[in-house]
Design a protein around this motif. Sequence first.
Motif, PDB file in Angstrom:
ATOM      1  N   ARG A  13      24.093  40.908  40.854  1.00  0.00           N
ATOM      2  CA  ARG A  13      24.198  39.640  40.125  1.00  0.00           C
ATOM      3  C   ARG A  13      25.609  39.439  39.591  1.00  0.00           C
ATOM      4  NH1 ARG A  13      23.758  38.776  34.988  1.00  0.00           N
ATOM      5  NH2 ARG A  13      22.686  40.740  34.570  1.00  0.00           N
ATOM      6  N   ILE A  14      26.200  40.504  39.047  1.00  0.00           N
ATOM      7  CA  ILE A  14      27.568  40.412  38.521  1.00  0.00           C
ATOM      8  C   ILE A  14      28.547  40.084  39.637  1.00  0.00           C
ATOM      9  CG2 ILE A  14      29.450  41.795  37.544  1.00  0.00           C
ATOM     10  CD1 ILE A  14      27.311  43.182  35.823  1.00  0.00           C
ATOM     11  N   ILE A  15      28.386  40.748  40.785  1.00  0.00           N
ATOM     12  CA  ILE A  15      29.267  40.475  41.921  1.00  0.00           C
ATOM     13  C   ILE A  15      29.134  39.016  42.349  1.00  0.00           C
ATOM     14  CG2 ILE A  15      29.637  40.973  44.369  1.00  0.00           C
ATOM     15  CD1 ILE A  15      28.971  43.906  43.727  1.00  0.00           C
ATOM     16  N   TYR A  16      27.895  38.528  42.431  1.00  0.00           N
ATOM     17  CA  TYR A  16      27.674  37.130  42.820  1.00  0.00           C
ATOM     18  C   TYR A  16      28.328  36.182  41.819  1.00  0.00           C
ATOM     19  CZ  TYR A  16      25.355  32.730  43.779  1.00  0.00           C
ATOM     20  OH  TYR A  16      25.107  31.406  44.044  1.00  0.00           O
ATOM     21  N   GLU A  17      28.130  36.432  40.529  1.00  0.00           N
ATOM     22  CA  GLU A  17      28.696  35.549  39.505  1.00  0.00           C
ATOM     23  C   GLU A  17      30.223  35.574  39.525  1.00  0.00           C
ATOM     24  OE1 GLU A  17      26.926  36.620  35.794  1.00  0.00           O
ATOM     25  OE2 GLU A  17      24.952  35.867  36.371  1.00  0.00           O
ATOM     26  N   LEU A  18      30.816  36.737  39.738  1.00  0.00           N
ATOM     27  CA  LEU A  18      32.272  36.811  39.802  1.00  0.00           C
ATOM     28  C   LEU A  18      32.814  36.008  40.973  1.00  0.00           C
ATOM     29  CD1 LEU A  18      32.936  40.578  38.985  1.00  0.00           C
ATOM     30  CD2 LEU A  18      33.654  38.609  37.627  1.00  0.00           C
ATOM     31  N   ALA A  34      32.231  43.653  46.069  1.00  0.00           N
ATOM     32  CA  ALA A  34      31.289  43.454  47.170  1.00  0.00           C
ATOM     33  C   ALA A  34      31.650  44.344  48.351  1.00  0.00           C
ATOM     34  CB  ALA A  34      31.273  41.989  47.590  1.00  0.00           C
ATOM     35  N   SER A  35      32.940  44.451  48.658  1.00  0.00           N
ATOM     36  CA  SER A  35      33.333  45.281  49.795  1.00  0.00           C
ATOM     37  C   SER A  35      33.140  46.769  49.522  1.00  0.00           C
ATOM     38  CB  SER A  35      34.781  44.985  50.202  1.00  0.00           C
ATOM     39  OG  SER A  35      35.665  45.422  49.197  1.00  0.00           O
ATOM     40  N   TRP A  36      33.146  47.165  48.245  1.00  0.00           N
ATOM     41  CA  TRP A  36      32.951  48.573  47.878  1.00  0.00           C
ATOM     42  C   TRP A  36      31.544  48.846  47.350  1.00  0.00           C
ATOM     43  CZ3 TRP A  36      36.183  52.702  48.484  1.00  0.00           C
ATOM     44  CH2 TRP A  36      37.479  52.413  48.901  1.00  0.00           C
ATOM     45  N   SER A  37      30.624  47.918  47.523  1.00  0.00           N
ATOM     46  CA  SER A  37      29.305  48.066  46.920  1.00  0.00           C
ATOM     47  C   SER A  37      28.540  49.281  47.449  1.00  0.00           C
ATOM     48  CB  SER A  37      28.486  46.795  47.108  1.00  0.00           C
ATOM     49  OG  SER A  37      28.291  46.547  48.485  1.00  0.00           O
TER      50      SER A  37
END
Length: 85
Positions: A13-18, A34-37
Amino acid sequence: MSTSPSALHCLLRIIYELRQVGLPHLVQLGQTLASWSQEIVAMWRFTRNHGITEGFHTKMELLQRQAYGFRNFENYRLRAKAMCS
């Protein structure tokens, strides 16, 4: 120790919001996360590290500096066992 699904959901969710904020630096941060998730999740799942090995290595390096000139390997070996036990 396993990662809870809520922690993973929160990260996603944090990645999406950023990525949706619109500010270039935050969007870039979201893309980087996202690329390092997969690596981040693996870090959470497998919490082991090399701290003990690094500690022994540091002690052995210290002993090697102190033992410069030892002629008897048995004395060196016994001192190493005493330091690392």
